[in-house]
Scaffold this motif. Structure first.
Motif, PDB file in Angstrom:
ATOM      1  N   ARG A  23     -45.894  -4.628  17.854  1.00  0.00           N
ATOM      2  CA  ARG A  23     -44.815  -5.458  18.403  1.00  0.00           C
ATOM      3  C   ARG A  23     -45.256  -6.910  18.521  1.00  0.00           C
ATOM      4  NH1 ARG A  23     -40.569  -3.446  21.024  1.00  0.00           N
ATOM      5  NH2 ARG A  23     -41.672  -1.552  21.600  1.00  0.00           N
ATOM      6  N   PRO A  24     -44.545  -7.822  17.841  1.00  0.00           N
ATOM      7  CA  PRO A  24     -44.928  -9.240  17.887  1.00  0.00           C
ATOM      8  C   PRO A  24     -44.598  -9.863  19.244  1.00  0.00           C
ATOM      9  CG  PRO A  24     -43.490  -8.772  16.003  1.00  0.00           C
ATOM     10  CD  PRO A  24     -43.407  -7.604  16.933  1.00  0.00           C
ATOM     11  N   PRO A  25     -45.180 -11.029  19.531  1.00  0.00           N
ATOM     12  CA  PRO A  25     -44.856 -11.716  20.794  1.00  0.00           C
ATOM     13  C   PRO A  25     -43.386 -12.098  20.838  1.00  0.00           C
ATOM     14  CG  PRO A  25     -46.164 -13.129  19.347  1.00  0.00           C
ATOM     15  CD  PRO A  25     -46.111 -11.789  18.698  1.00  0.00           C
ATOM     16  N   SER A  26     -42.839 -12.291  22.039  1.00  0.00           N
ATOM     17  CA  SER A  26     -41.444 -12.728  22.104  1.00  0.00           C
ATOM     18  C   SER A  26     -41.334 -14.219  22.398  1.00  0.00           C
ATOM     19  CB  SER A  26     -40.655 -11.906  23.122  1.00  0.00           C
ATOM     20  OG  SER A  26     -41.426 -11.691  24.253  1.00  0.00           O
ATOM     21  N   GLU A  27     -42.442 -14.836  22.773  1.00  0.00           N
ATOM     22  CA  GLU A  27     -42.423 -16.283  23.027  1.00  0.00           C
ATOM     23  C   GLU A  27     -43.363 -16.979  22.056  1.00  0.00           C
ATOM     24  OE1 GLU A  27     -40.788 -18.098  25.624  1.00  0.00           O
ATOM     25  OE2 GLU A  27     -39.658 -16.236  25.887  1.00  0.00           O
ATOM     26  N   GLY A  28     -42.950 -18.156  21.560  1.00  0.00           N
ATOM     27  CA  GLY A  28     -43.819 -18.952  20.703  1.00  0.00           C
ATOM     28  C   GLY A  28     -44.294 -20.194  21.427  1.00  0.00           C
ATOM     29  N   SER A  29     -45.062 -21.001  20.720  1.00  0.00           N
ATOM     30  CA  SER A  29     -45.643 -22.208  21.326  1.00  0.00           C
ATOM     31  C   SER A  29     -44.609 -23.325  21.485  1.00  0.00           C
ATOM     32  CB  SER A  29     -46.805 -22.690  20.456  1.00  0.00           C
ATOM     33  OG  SER A  29     -46.367 -22.764  19.106  1.00  0.00           O
ATOM     34  N   THR A  30     -43.506 -23.229  20.773  1.00  0.00           N
ATOM     35  CA  THR A  30     -42.447 -24.239  20.866  1.00  0.00           C
ATOM     36  C   THR A  30     -41.109 -23.491  20.911  1.00  0.00           C
ATOM     37  OG1 THR A  30     -42.165 -24.292  18.462  1.00  0.00           O
ATOM     38  CG2 THR A  30     -43.741 -25.862  19.388  1.00  0.00           C
ATOM     39  N   PRO A  31     -40.032 -24.146  21.341  1.00  0.00           N
ATOM     40  CA  PRO A  31     -38.715 -23.493  21.309  1.00  0.00           C
ATOM     41  C   PRO A  31     -38.340 -23.021  19.905  1.00  0.00           C
ATOM     42  CG  PRO A  31     -38.595 -25.545  22.559  1.00  0.00           C
ATOM     43  CD  PRO A  31     -39.971 -25.499  21.957  1.00  0.00           C
ATOM     44  N   GLU A  32     -38.727 -23.805  18.897  1.00  0.00           N
ATOM     45  CA  GLU A  32     -38.423 -23.434  17.509  1.00  0.00           C
ATOM     46  C   GLU A  32     -39.127 -22.125  17.143  1.00  0.00           C
ATOM     47  OE1 GLU A  32     -39.249 -26.507  18.475  1.00  0.00           O
ATOM     48  OE2 GLU A  32     -37.354 -27.530  18.055  1.00  0.00           O
ATOM     49  N   ASN A  33     -40.405 -22.028  17.540  1.00  0.00           N
ATOM     50  CA  ASN A  33     -41.141 -20.807  17.218  1.00  0.00           C
ATOM     51  C   ASN A  33     -40.619 -19.606  17.999  1.00  0.00           C
ATOM     52  OD1 ASN A  33     -42.654 -22.076  15.314  1.00  0.00           O
ATOM     53  ND2 ASN A  33     -44.574 -22.040  16.440  1.00  0.00           N
TER      54      ASN A  33
END
Ligand code: TXA
Ligand code: MG
Length: 317
Positions: free
Chosen positions: A291-301
């Motif tokens: 399962r991949p993360p649900s949050e990225g380092s930026t809003p775009e990610n």
């Protein structure tokens, strides 16, 4: 050489034929959008339900306006902010667009793809072209010319524009209602759309049930983008059983057969469909997807991870 290929492909479209073409998201299956017979061939060859409308690809905003019965100010704003690029805008359908394109509906979905070869093809052809993803209905979308050739062989002429840089399909945003709605998550997030429009944006995130009522976007079927091998998400290495192949986020554990993806959302998206195909071809009993993360380092990610989760949900649905 390349100019010749574009001309040959444009000629094929003029004859009412089909052309596989690259975009920045996935490869499309192109046909003359103003030729109802050519469009009917697209539904037939894909085995696509006739009520699932197609996206019309145009070269610029002017061509988009010509496909719309009404081109709203919000369309102008979104086009200015994101086109050419991975966002598809749903507006009222112009009479010039045959009903078959829209699955019989009164609206039409339009986008300017962000790939030089796609734009060259549309310009040379001189009009809008429909372009569903170039897979058979319900299967994984192709992200290389080779994927398209493997699917259709000689039936479809394919323009080779290399591997798609974004890797999953465009965001579909509906401007025809009282509220702006995202019908399919994609590379452009609802938050980005809300920011440029300065209004709230609703996300229609539910997967429609098979016997449910009218679908907002008939492409939103539960099982879609799916490999042939059963696939499911896992949260822990302990769930890896015998005969499985793993799509790991970054590291494949020792002794496990698998494919290493990426912790970087754009890179994960770019590789996802090719990896699902590769995993499918490994002849495993089961594809396990860490399962991949649900949050990225930026809003775009973060938006890209959400789109990835959406596709994984359908691939495992
Ligand atoms: O990135 C993409 O959008 C790719 C590339 C080739 O441009 N195309 C693509 O097309 O993904 P397709 O046909 O596989 O998916 C189109 C989606 C479907 O979910 C369909 O139901 C929705 O867009 N759609 C098309 N026309 C619509 C309309 N008039 N109203 C609502 N949804 C629509
Ligand atoms: Mg598709």
């Amino acid at each position: 050489m390349m100019a010749d290929q574009i001309e040959i492909a444009a000629g094929r479209l003029r004859e009412g034929g089909l052309v596989g073409f690259p975009t920045e998201t996935v490869y499309g299956l192109g046909a003359d959008a103003l030729n109802a017979d050519a469009v009917a061939k697209v539904y037939a060859i894909k085995d696509r339900p006739s009520n699932n409308p197609l996206i019309v690809h145009v070269a610029d905003v002017e061509m988009a306006r010509a496909c719309a019965s009404v081109w709203p100010p919000a369309g102008e704003v979104l086009a200015g902010a994101f086109w050419p690029g991975p966002i598809t805008i749903v507006v009222g359908r112009a009479e010039s667009i045959p009903a078959v394109v829209a699955g019989g509906g009164a609206t039409v979905a339009i986008r300017v793809p962000g790939h030089p070869m796609a734009l060259a093809l549309i310009e040379r052809f001189g009009g809008p072209i429909v372009g569903p993803s170039a897979n058979r209905s319900g299967m994984v979308s192709p992200t290389t010319a080779e994927h398209v050739r493997a699917q259709w062989g000689d039936e479809v002429l394919v323009l080779d524009g290399g591997a798609c840089q974004r890797g999953i399909e465009s965001t579909v945003v509906d401007l025809t209602g009282d509220r702006v709605r995202v019908l399919r998550r994609g590379m452009v997030g609802a938050e980005q759309i809300a920011r440029v429009l300065g209004c709230e944006v609703e996300v229609v995130d539910g997967i429609a049930d098979a016997d449910g009522g009218a679908l907002a976007s008939p492409g939103l079927m539960a099982r879609h983008y799916a490999p042939g091998t059963p696939a499911r998400l896992i949260d822990d290495e302990s769930e890896i059983g015998e005969g499985a192949v793993l799509l790991a986020i970054s590291r494949v554990p020792e002794g496990v057969r698998g494919i290493a993806m990426s912790q970087d959302a754009p890179e994960y998206a770019r590789r996802l469909y090719a990896a699902l195909r590769e995993a499918d071809a490994m002849g495993a009993k089961e594809i396990l997807i860490e399962r991949p993360p649900s949050e990225g380092s930026t809003p775009e990610n973060t938006a890209i991870w959400r789109a990835i989760h959406d596709r994984l949900r359908r691939a495992t649905g």
